[in-house]
Structure formats: C-alpha cells, structure tokens
Design a protein around this motif. Structure first.
Motif, PDB file in Angstrom:
ATOM      1  N   MET A   1       0.849  -1.199   0.000  1.00 30.51           N
ATOM      2  CA  MET A   1       0.000   0.000   0.000  1.00 30.51           C
ATOM      3  C   MET A   1       0.879   1.240   0.000  1.00 30.51           C
ATOM      4  O   MET A   1       1.966   1.248   0.530  1.00 30.51           O
ATOM      5  N   GLY A   2       0.393   2.308  -0.566  1.00 28.69           N
ATOM      6  CA  GLY A   2       1.189   3.523  -0.545  1.00 28.69           C
ATOM      7  C   GLY A   2       0.628   4.511  -1.534  1.00 28.69           C
ATOM      8  O   GLY A   2      -0.521   4.397  -1.963  1.00 28.69           O
ATOM      9  N   SER A   3       1.452   5.464  -1.908  1.00 30.49           N
ATOM     10  CA  SER A   3       0.930   6.564  -2.712  1.00 30.49           C
ATOM     11  C   SER A   3       0.424   6.095  -4.077  1.00 30.49           C
ATOM     12  O   SER A   3      -0.525   6.638  -4.608  1.00 30.49           O
ATOM     13  N   ILE A 139     -12.085   4.203  11.006  1.00 33.02           N
ATOM     14  CA  ILE A 139     -12.144   4.900   9.712  1.00 33.02           C
ATOM     15  C   ILE A 139     -13.478   4.610   9.020  1.00 33.02           C
ATOM     16  O   ILE A 139     -14.174   5.516   8.555  1.00 33.02           O
ATOM     17  N   ARG A 140     -13.842   3.306   8.939  1.00 32.58           N
ATOM     18  CA  ARG A 140     -15.115   2.954   8.301  1.00 32.58           C
ATOM     19  C   ARG A 140     -16.280   3.618   9.030  1.00 32.58           C
ATOM     20  O   ARG A 140     -17.240   4.086   8.427  1.00 32.58           O
ATOM     21  N   LYS A 141     -16.178   3.617  10.346  1.00 35.49           N
ATOM     22  CA  LYS A 141     -17.267   4.146  11.154  1.00 35.49           C
ATOM     23  C   LYS A 141     -17.445   5.648  10.927  1.00 35.49           C
ATOM     24  O   LYS A 141     -18.564   6.130  10.707  1.00 35.49           O
ATOM     25  N   THR A 142     -16.356   6.384  10.991  1.00 35.52           N
ATOM     26  CA  THR A 142     -16.480   7.835  10.842  1.00 35.52           C
ATOM     27  C   THR A 142     -16.865   8.185   9.402  1.00 35.52           C
ATOM     28  O   THR A 142     -17.665   9.101   9.189  1.00 35.52           O
ATOM     29  N   LEU A 143     -16.351   7.444   8.427  1.00 34.85           N
ATOM     30  CA  LEU A 143     -16.804   7.679   7.047  1.00 34.85           C
ATOM     31  C   LEU A 143     -18.308   7.453   6.930  1.00 34.85           C
ATOM     32  O   LEU A 143     -19.008   8.229   6.267  1.00 34.85           O
ATOM     33  N   SER A 144     -18.797   6.423   7.589  1.00 35.56           N
ATOM     34  CA  SER A 144     -20.230   6.115   7.473  1.00 35.56           C
ATOM     35  C   SER A 144     -21.082   7.218   8.105  1.00 35.56           C
ATOM     36  O   SER A 144     -22.260   7.336   7.799  1.00 35.56           O
ATOM     37  N   HIS A 145     -20.489   7.995   8.982  1.00 35.84           N
ATOM     38  CA  HIS A 145     -21.190   9.136   9.578  1.00 35.84           C
ATOM     39  C   HIS A 145     -20.878  10.434   8.829  1.00 35.84           C
ATOM     40  O   HIS A 145     -21.191  11.514   9.328  1.00 35.84           O
ATOM     41  N   VAL A 158       5.190   4.329  16.927  1.00 37.17           N
ATOM     42  CA  VAL A 158       5.397   4.839  15.562  1.00 37.17           C
ATOM     43  C   VAL A 158       4.804   3.900  14.509  1.00 37.17           C
ATOM     44  O   VAL A 158       4.115   4.335  13.579  1.00 37.17           O
ATOM     45  N   THR A 159       5.053   2.600  14.667  1.00 36.23           N
ATOM     46  CA  THR A 159       4.635   1.651  13.632  1.00 36.23           C
ATOM     47  C   THR A 159       3.126   1.710  13.394  1.00 36.23           C
ATOM     48  O   THR A 159       2.656   1.765  12.251  1.00 36.23           O
ATOM     49  N   THR A 160       2.389   1.688  14.480  1.00 36.71           N
ATOM     50  CA  THR A 160       0.930   1.668  14.317  1.00 36.71           C
ATOM     51  C   THR A 160       0.365   3.058  14.023  1.00 36.71           C
ATOM     52  O   THR A 160      -0.690   3.167  13.405  1.00 36.71           O
ATOM     53  N   ALA A 165      -2.106   6.020   9.257  1.00 40.00           N
ATOM     54  CA  ALA A 165      -2.007   6.862   8.055  1.00 40.00           C
ATOM     55  C   ALA A 165      -2.202   6.034   6.786  1.00 40.00           C
ATOM     56  O   ALA A 165      -2.906   6.447   5.856  1.00 40.00           O
ATOM     57  N   ASP A 166      -1.581   4.845   6.754  1.00 34.53           N
ATOM     58  CA  ASP A 166      -1.770   3.951   5.594  1.00 34.53           C
ATOM     59  C   ASP A 166      -3.249   3.649   5.365  1.00 34.53           C
ATOM     60  O   ASP A 166      -3.737   3.675   4.231  1.00 34.53           O
ATOM     61  N   LEU A 167      -3.932   3.319   6.446  1.00 29.70           N
ATOM     62  CA  LEU A 167      -5.330   2.888   6.324  1.00 29.70           C
ATOM     63  C   LEU A 167      -6.235   4.047   5.911  1.00 29.70           C
ATOM     64  O   LEU A 167      -7.183   3.861   5.147  1.00 29.70           O
TER      65      LEU A 167
END
Lengths: 497, 497
Positions: A1-3, A139-145, A158-160, A165-167
C-alpha cells in the motif's frame, strides 16, 4: 500500500444534479435547487449551473467543459427520498485508538479517566493486529457518519501510527495523523523514555506519512504533544521548534478540566519556564506551540487574557461538547470564542466523547450552548453570574442555531485543518468532499405502519415541512442511515446500499 | 376495531432463553445468563430457570407447567449477535400530535414555542385523516424504539383523542391517553369554550376509552389539564373532583420554565385561590390535582417546600432532559428528587423534546446530570452555588450512572404509570413487556470494513468487553436498530427484519 494505489484512484468526470445545501456564512445556509455541479477527475468543482433541469445541464455544461457525454458519471439526488448534497463533516479532534471505549467512562473525570480507561487501551494498540482492527473500524465508522476529514491522535507507537495513516490513505479519508508525544506523568508502561526519544519518534512518523502521500492531499502528519501535563518543558520546546522548522500543524488539548488546569499551573510556574503569565495558554505560547496551524481541543475554562493570546497567534479551538458533558469537564462558551474572532470547529473527541458522529457533536453543541445560555459556563470560579454578564453572554446570544452548528461541523472545521476555502461549500474551485443525505420518503396516510420506513433512518418527513425544517429534523434525529454516500476529493468512499 | 379485536390476540405459551438484563434496584442491573423464562398465554411470567441449557429448560419447565412441547413458541437471544432481553421502555410524558415537529424549535423557549410551533399543529390534528397518519406514525415510531407503554397527551379534540386510543389498542402499545383540557390563555382557535365544556368533553373521552378496553389492560384514560396557565380555577377544581370521583390518573406540567412560573404566580395568587402557599405546586394541590396517580412533567425549578408537598401526596415526576435542554428550560435535579423520596421516570416530551427515543432520554438524563454536577441547576435565582450546597448536591452525587438512567427508563417509569411491580423485571408474576436488544456481531480482524455492520446499528462490540461495558455502549450509541423485537403483554408488537 502507498501513494501509488491512492493516486491512481483518480475518478471520472462527474456531474451532480439536484438539491444542494451548504453553510454560506456562520448564520446562513444556502439552498440550491435544480442545480448541476460538475466535478473533474481531480475532484474539483469546475462548473455550477442553477435552476435547470438535468438535460439542460448536460447540454450546456458538458460542451463548455469539453466533456464527452459518455465520459461523465451522473449522480442525482432523489426528491422523493428527501435527498440533498451537503459538505462532508470535519472531525477536528478524536483519538483513533480509544474508539473501542466509546460510551465506557463511568463517573470519571479527565485525569482518573486517563488512568483507568485510556492509557491501558492506547498502550495495547502497539500490537499491529489489534491496531489494524481498531483503526480500520474507526475509519469505516467515521466515514459512514459523513466524516470526510479527521484530525486523529494515534498513540506513542510509531509503527501503528504509520499504519493509521496507511489505512486512511487506502480508505480515502482525509486525515491529520499525529504520533502522540508524552514523556512525563503517564504510567511507566506508556511513556516516551525522554524528550529526545519523543522528538525522534515524531520525526520518524512525519517522514513516513510524508513519504506515502507526498503532496499531503489525503494524509498529513501533525505534531501532537498530548497535553501539557504529559510533556516536559524540554519536549514542548523541541516540538515548538519542530513546528517552526517544518511548518507542520500542531494539535493538543487545553483547559479542559479544572483539575488539569491546576496541575498545569503547578507543573509549569511562569517563573520557572519564563512565561509572561501563569495560564495554561502561556505555557504553550512560551514553547512556540501556538501557531496559526494549531488545533486546541476543548478550551472550556479559558480566560479573556488567554483568548486574546490564542486569537493573536491565529490558533483555533476544537469544541467537543459530547466529551465535555460526559466527563463533566464544563460547558464551553462557543459564542464567546466566535465573538472574539477565534475560529472554532467540532470534535467528537472519542472516547472522552461517546459518539463517532460529528452530527451528534453538532446536536450536542446546540444543546450545550443552551446550558451556557442558562448560566452554566464556568467563567471564573465563584462568580459565574456577574462574569457571564461581563463576558456579554446573554441567554439568547449564547444559543447556537442549527445553521451555526452545521457551519462549525463543516466550514468551521475546514479552518482548523488547513482547508479553508477548499471544502465546505458548493463553489467553483472547491473540492468535492461531500455527503449525499437522504431523509427517506414522506410519511403518507396509511403507509409506513410497519417496518420499511425504519430502514431509511430515524427522521420522519411528513411532506409539508420547509427545507430549513427538514434540515433541523436531520440535525436532531439524523444518524448514519441518512448518510447515503460519501465522497472525498471526488472519490466515492462510502455508500449505504 | 375495539376490545374484541384486541382481547382475542392472546398469544401462545412462550419460552424465552438466553441472556436477560434488568434493573434490580436503582443502582444495580441484574444479569441472568443461560436462563429460561416461561410466559403464559396472558403474557405473564410463570416460571424462571437459571443456569441451564435450552434442553434442560424445556425438559424441566414444560412438564411442570403442563405445557405440551408443540404448544410452546421458543425464542432465544443470540450470543453471537450480542443479544439480550431487556424490559420495555416507558415514556412517561409525550404529546402525540406534536410528533411532526420534532427537532423544529429554533431558539424558542416554552411560552413562545407553544404559540409559534405547537398550538397551530395541535389544532390541525382535529382532522381525523391527518390525526390517523400522525398517530399511527408516532405509535410505530415509539414501538420501534422499544417503548412498550406511553403516557400520551392528545389534543382538546375528543374524536381524534379517541382515535389515538383506538390505534394504541390495535398496535398493542400500552398507553395512557389524555384529552387535553385548556380553557384560557391559548389562542381562540384552540381553546375549550368553558370549564364545563372541557369537563364534559373529558368525560366523553374517558367513557369511550373505557369502553374499548374495559379492564384497562392496554389503554386507559388520564385526566389531563394541560398546565396551570391554560386552565381556569373552576376547570382545575372540576378536574380535581373528577380525579377523586373516578380514581383515574392525572397528568400535567409543572415548573418547567421560569417565565411560566412567574405567570402561574401572577394568574393564581394564593389569596385568590385559597392556597396555603404561593408556589406552582400549591396551585395544583389546592385543586386536588396532586394524587398518588399524578404524573408531573419537568419539575425543573421546584423548591424544597414544593417537593415536600409532592412527596406527601405521592405524586411523581417525569424528567424530560431532551426537552429541558432544547427549550433552555433548565437542568432538573434528579438526584435531589430521588433523595427526597419522589418517584421519577423519563419522558421524551416530544416535541419539546426532539427525540422519540427513551434511550436518548436516558442518555441525556446522564449528561444533564453532569451539568447539574457542574453547578448548572437553577435552585434559586441569584444564589446558585450556596443553595446547591444547601441541597446537598455535590459533583459526584448528582451524576446519574448508566444503571440509574436505565432504571428510570423502565422501573421508574412503571411507578409513574401505575404498573409498579408488574413490568420492568424478569420475575415470576410480572408481565412480558420486553425488548430483545442486539448489538450485532463482534468486530473481528479484517471483517466489517464495509457496509454490513452498519445494518446492525451504531454500536461496535470488539468481543473483549464485559456485559456492563456492552450495556454502557448501548446506552451511549444505541438506537432503534438495536431494538430487534418488542413484546407487550406477551404479544409481539414490533420486529426488525
């Protein structure tokens, strides 16, 4: 995943037709009927034609734009389902890792809530598998709202943080993503080892997020000192320098709770840190953390002196009414902030706030403003009434209208996240960060005695309501069922079947 | 339509199995797992067996009850969908004809809201066709939110008041239905011609409602003086006598808004009406309207003296937090009422309140109690802080917990509508007025990135939450989607497919 994956998701040219509603000013909604809005492959509004039917729109706009009819996707709002296009919501303050705790806070207030509920959950999100589950869901939840842009706090990991950001990038939700800095006072199991470590980790996360979305069109890093009590003076000073060096936005908390304010005064005496005053605001100002890209969450108990400084620096306030009521933090004086020229947006502040919905935050902003009108705001300890008068809050003026809370949820928020003038309206040159709202079919005689109406949501329109009344009904009884589709930068990122 | 249709709707014997949760006391929920509850054809709980599996339950309970296995319908709650049985909600105060106006109130407060929004709509509901549409909808709507019993105000029109009772009976929703008495101050187009006319119309409606449901199992009449400002002294005196003569319940409003209180003091001076004091409470008490079957809506600004009288008469208070915040009426001191021995239930108060949901009222009761904790209650003008201390309200005590607001929504309400001990719990001898609540499947890694979870509602359970945490999540983010099935007196009256 990425740009690559994200940037290749350029959409077709699109033509949106029907009813459009958006905040023209703080106090006024604009209603456009029988209108066509053309959006190009970059998600930018390139033409608007009012008062036309769809065939007139296509026959005049498409040739002018040089768009072949078969290259254009057409979306219409349905009058029979009380649909309209409305700008996407901007959530200017929320903690992604706290999402699983929404609604769980007991009788706690800020400082014991952090220890009991929040730090243990945030620390556990250093597990990438758990973080993936939780972050995908938030992310799915807030998009659905209808949240097209969110200013996220992640964790100190840092990793998560980078995974968040990736997601967001993959889902197409605009986001500020902040790795949380905290080198003091929090438990041993969840604290940066030193100011230097904290800054290094922050730089690492910034570099990653900028690498996956170099233009920052969708995801951007944000410098995130948790709040003053969690940060040593050296850490805040370094983060202030980092903000100056990079020009990046900053987000933190301010003046949420009276116990917290006392703690800040105790931890950072003006003399010790070289501040020009002994307020919470002076602490951040001393360390260079108040910029014109700073989002300050809460600001419930700010003084006149503090608001003057915030205004002078161009910093903004994220109002989080659900959280402020749930944690009994106080009732923020939004009218007072606005009248002093401070820009204000809304935040869900999950999980201090219990709801993922900016619409719920808007509704609660209206209700809490009525508590302010009733004299509930904490202006200064022990002298509420007279101070409230001094501040010029009278019962009527403090109240926020439906129009005003929708402004805060969209254009107000856009000012906080650095998107002023780019989203929040239907104007040529703006980007297509939009929701299609549907209130369902009218309740008609003999119909809907059973099940089917519930599927269209909780709002009942009887057919005789004006459009402003329909909007009020949406604000007070609407939910994610009414958010039929959501686009960010022209891309469809959520749809309810 | 009438009593025949309803009384023939006796159900089969039923066995419910799974997880049951109910308010054991004000402060404590009881959790029953792997439990079976047997409900007979009259909708009464006749046996309970804990800690068993379904086959154990059927093999021991059915023979004991003398029920042939093929004569029993079995309903199980689904663990995988986080389902549980919970008592139905009781809405102790709402205006059925105002339903189309939910969310529409602008910046108004009580008295101008009545003139601008409410009286015109109520008057228009004398049209039976319009009344049928609106009343059918409000019944279906409240049932879909789990309201198994509602204390309705209709309008001053007898025909359509009776229609509301008919429709409740047909739908199977328990209801108190009150023809609204109002012979002064309201507009000419919506006012009883005289006290005598008002009482005669009330008697007519009472007789009709008692004729369609002679035992009052489902619908019952309630004597309904709108509120003191709308009623002349002779009318209130006659309604007090009617209450004494018939033993029927009474419902009215009290001490909602400061302007209203001033108006009552002006209209009904103690000397003129022969009252022993000059409060709002004294007015009703003087006219015999405070009985142990009286439901008083709001009670926001009551004094110690008034609460003593209300307690002595055994009258009860319907707390309507959504309405009190929306119309900026004030923040009612629920803990203070409870500690003085007054029984309290919850009301949606549509359309002063914006929501048809008692769950929303419970949520707002919790939030408003935190505003009370923050010192927002109007105890006496001009001296909030010291009076609040005098009343023994401290920050912690004023806060209502999840458990407490669910008690108010069920058992508390049962006390107001005369059903104490009959509904609100899972105990032998109680009636089956129950909701099946489902929070949906757990959010699991990789699942639910898309659409399907939304269909199960707005609550996300991750799987690691305790049952009390799941209940808190329901209270703060639940809605009608989580109310999967609703029964009244054993009869299934609502189901979401």
């Amino acid at each position: 995943m990425g740009s690559q994956e994200q940037t290749t998701l350029v959409t077709q040219n699109q033509l949106f037709y029907g009813t459009f509603i958006y905040p023209k000013t703080l106090t006024e909604l604009e209603y456009l009927y029988n209108t066509a809005v053309a959006v190009d492959q970059n998600g930018t509004i390139v033409a608007i034609k009012r008062d036309c039917d769809l065939s007139q729109a296509t026959s005049t706009l498409l040739p002018r734009l040089g768009w072949a009819p078969n290259s254009v996707t057409i979306h219409s709002s349905s009058d029979s389902h009380n649909q309209f296009f409305f700008p996407g919501f901007i959530d200017t303050h929320l903690h992604a890792p706290q999402y699983p705790n929404v609604g769980i806070f007991g009788k706690s207030t800020l400082l014991d809530w952090l220890e009991t509920y929040t730090f243990p959950l945030e620390a556990s999100l250093s597990d990438p598998a758990k973080a993936r589950t939780v972050y995908n869901r938030v992310i799915r939840k807030t998009l659905s709202h209808g949240t097209t842009c969110a200013a996220y706090y992640a964790t100190k990991d840092v990793t998560t943080t980078n995974l968040l950001a990736d997601l967001c990038l993959r889902a197409g939700q605009r986001a500020l993503v902040g790795r949380v800095c905290m080198d003091q006072l929090s438990p041993d199991y969840y604290r940066d080892a030193s100011a230097a470590d904290s800054v290094a980790a922050t730089r690492e996360s910034i570099a990653y997020i900028q690498s996956i979305d170099p233009t920052g069109a969708i995801v951007r890093p944000v410098i995130t000192p948790r709040f003053a009590p969690s940060c040593s003076a050296p850490l805040m000073a370094d983060l202030g320098k980092l903000a100056a060096e990079t020009g990046l936005p900053v987000q933190t908390h301010i003046s949420e709770n009276e116990g917290e304010i006392d703690l800040v005064r105790e931890l950072f005496p003006a003399k010790k840190i070289g501040a020009k005053g002994d307020t919470y605001t002076h602490v951040y100002d001393t360390f260079g953390l108040l910029t014109d890209k700073t989002i300050l969450a809460h600001g419930v108990h700010l003084s006149e002196e503090e608001v003057e400084i915030i205004k002078a620096r161009g910093s903004k306030v994220s109002h989080c009414p659900c959280s402020n009521s749930a944690l009994a933090s106080g009732a923020a004086r939004v009218r007072w902030l606005l009248e002093r020229g401070v820009e204000v947006g809304l935040g869900t502040d999950m999980s201090g706030g219990y709801s993922p919905s900016v619409l719920e935050a808007a509704r609660q902003a209206a209700l809490v403003s009525r508590h302010v009108a009733m004299g509930c705001a904490s202006v200064e300890k022990g002298s509420k009434g007279s101070k409230a008068n001094k501040d010029g809050i009278d019962r009527e003026r403090a109240k926020l209208t439906v129009e005003e809370v929708l402004y805060l949820a969209t254009k107000g928020g856009a000012e906080l996240v650095g998107m002023k003038g780019r989203v929040g309206g239907f104007e040529v040159g703006m980007e297509w960060d939009v929701q299609l709202i549907g209130l369902g079919r009218d309740v008609a005689d003999g119909e809907y005695e059973g099940e089917e109406k519930e599927e269209e949501g909780n709002v009942d329109v009887f057919g005789w309501e004006s459009w402003p009344d329909r909007v009020a009904k949406w604000v007070y009884n609407g939910d994610d069922r009414n958010t039929r589709k959501v686009w960010v930068k022209g891309r469809l990122v959520h749809e309810r079947k």
